[in-house]
Motif scaffolding. Structure first.
Motif, short mmCIF file in Angstrom:
data_model
loop_
_atom_site.label_atom_id
_atom_site.label_comp_id
_atom_site.label_asym_id
_atom_site.label_seq_id
_atom_site.Cartn_x
_atom_site.Cartn_y
_atom_site.Cartn_z
N LEU A 113 0.99 -1.28 -0.04
CA LEU A 113 0.27 -0.07 0.04
C LEU A 113 0.75 1.43 -0.10
CD1 LEU A 113 -2.60 1.59 0.21
CD2 LEU A 113 -2.44 1.22 2.70
N ASP A 114 1.92 1.45 0.90
CA ASP A 114 2.51 2.59 1.05
C ASP A 114 3.45 2.76 -0.38
OD1 ASP A 114 1.52 3.09 3.46
OD2 ASP A 114 3.33 2.76 4.66
N ALA A 115 3.90 1.70 -0.97
CA ALA A 115 4.64 1.76 -2.22
C ALA A 115 3.62 2.35 -3.26
CB ALA A 115 5.41 0.78 -2.74
N GLY A 116 2.28 2.04 -3.18
CA GLY A 116 1.36 2.51 -4.13
C GLY A 116 1.11 3.84 -3.83
N LEU A 117 1.22 4.33 -2.71
CA LEU A 117 0.90 5.73 -2.17
C LEU A 117 1.90 6.65 -2.65
CD1 LEU A 117 -0.59 5.24 1.27
CD2 LEU A 117 -2.07 5.89 -0.76
N VAL A 118 3.13 6.10 -2.52
CA VAL A 118 4.35 7.27 -2.99
C VAL A 118 4.18 7.25 -4.50
CG1 VAL A 118 6.65 7.15 -3.35
CG2 VAL A 118 5.93 6.32 -0.89
N ALA A 119 4.00 6.27 -5.22
CA ALA A 119 3.69 6.38 -6.62
C ALA A 119 2.66 7.26 -7.22
CB ALA A 119 3.48 4.80 -7.13
N ALA A 120 1.50 7.31 -6.36
CA ALA A 120 0.44 8.00 -6.71
C ALA A 120 0.83 9.42 -6.47
CB ALA A 120 -0.79 7.66 -6.18
N ALA A 121 1.58 9.65 -5.53
CA ALA A 121 1.99 11.12 -4.96
C ALA A 121 2.78 11.75 -5.72
CB ALA A 121 2.52 10.93 -3.54
N GLN A 122 3.80 10.77 -6.25
CA GLN A 122 4.73 10.96 -7.36
C GLN A 122 4.07 11.61 -8.61
OE1 GLN A 122 7.93 8.43 -6.41
NE2 GLN A 122 9.19 10.27 -6.25
N ALA A 123 2.90 10.91 -8.83
CA ALA A 123 2.43 10.93 -10.21
C ALA A 123 2.15 12.59 -10.29
CB ALA A 123 1.38 10.20 -10.58
N SER A 171 14.51 3.98 0.57
CA SER A 171 15.29 3.39 1.56
C SER A 171 14.48 2.69 2.59
CB SER A 171 15.84 4.64 2.47
OG SER A 171 14.56 5.58 2.80
N VAL A 172 13.25 2.85 2.64
CA VAL A 172 12.33 2.14 3.47
C VAL A 172 11.04 1.52 2.88
CG1 VAL A 172 10.76 2.30 5.57
CG2 VAL A 172 12.97 3.60 5.45
N ILE A 173 10.07 2.30 2.30
CA ILE A 173 8.76 1.82 1.89
C ILE A 173 8.99 0.64 0.83
CG2 ILE A 173 6.76 2.53 0.59
CD1 ILE A 173 7.12 4.08 3.25
N ASN A 174 9.61 0.58 -0.35
CA ASN A 174 9.54 -0.23 -1.16
C ASN A 174 10.23 -1.66 -0.57
OD1 ASN A 174 8.70 1.45 -2.90
ND2 ASN A 174 10.37 1.85 -4.00
N LEU A 175 11.37 -1.50 0.33
CA LEU A 175 11.99 -2.74 0.80
C LEU A 175 10.98 -3.43 1.90
CD1 LEU A 175 15.34 -1.14 1.63
CD2 LEU A 175 14.81 -2.42 -0.24
N GLU A 176 10.14 -2.52 2.53
CA GLU A 176 9.41 -3.19 3.45
C GLU A 176 8.19 -3.81 2.91
OE1 GLU A 176 8.00 -0.11 6.24
OE2 GLU A 176 9.81 -0.03 7.34
#
Length: 186
Positions: A113-123, A171-176
């Motif tokens: 979820l968090d990785a997807g949220l980051v991707a959406a925010a970066q879009a 550093s964190v989100i994608n790895l977790e």
């Protein structure tokens, strides 16, 4: 004869239509980004609430405060050009926001979820970076140096947010997200 009359009428209609200039395009794009920023103000709290990572939620909340300041800068730019501060609906940002909402729904409670949220925010950030860079350049070309400075200030914040999200993701989100996935299959 009828064809000539139609042709003259068509030509007259085109020439009576007001020619739009760069300043008009600047104003239209300013309304677009104003809509975008106000949409983001409504969306960021939902993203912060959905985030599992405290660091990501904090990043969203920090950007919410920045976005509120960015809207105030846009209000200033509208005043500089003597136009009311108002947005016009932007299908691009609506589509990006819809994708983010879909991620929150489909990945709720999931490790990614968090990785997807980051991707959406970066879009969103990339869209804003594009718009603010264009607006700044047009403001410079139109001799609106004070507006260009305000737009550059916001552009700097958008680029910094994009960089911070990349750092957080790598550093964190994608790895977790991947580690949790591996644990599930182990």
């Amino acid at each position: 004869m009828a064809k000539r009359a139609k042709k003259k009428k068509s030509t007259a209609r085109r020439s009576s239509r007001q020619q739009k200039k760069l300043s008009d395009l600047f104003h239209e794009t300013l309304k677009d980004i104003y809509f975008t920023e106000n949409k983001i103000i409504k969306t960021l709290p939902k993203m912060a609430k959905a985030a599992h990572s405290k660091e990501l939620a904090a990043a969203f909340n920090k950007h919410l405060r920045e976005t509120q300041g960015q809207v105030k800068r846009l209000d200033q730019v509208f005043r500089m050009i003597g136009k009311p501060a108002r947005g016009k609906p932007c299908e691009a940002i609506n589509g990006i926001a819809d994708e983010g909402a879909e991620i929150m729904k489909e990945f709720r409670g999931m490790p990614a979820l968090d990785a997807g949220l980051v991707a959406a925010a970066q879009a969103v950030e990339h869209y804003e970076i594009s718009r603010y860079g264009t607006l700044r350049t047009w403001a410079e070309q139109l001799g609106m140096n004070d507006a260009a400075s305000l737009l550059q200030e916001t552009l700097n914040e958008e680029e910094a947010t994009d960089h911070a999200l990349t750092e957080l993701a790598t550093s964190v989100i994608n790895l977790e997200a991947e580690e949790e996935k591996e644990e599930e299959y182990a």
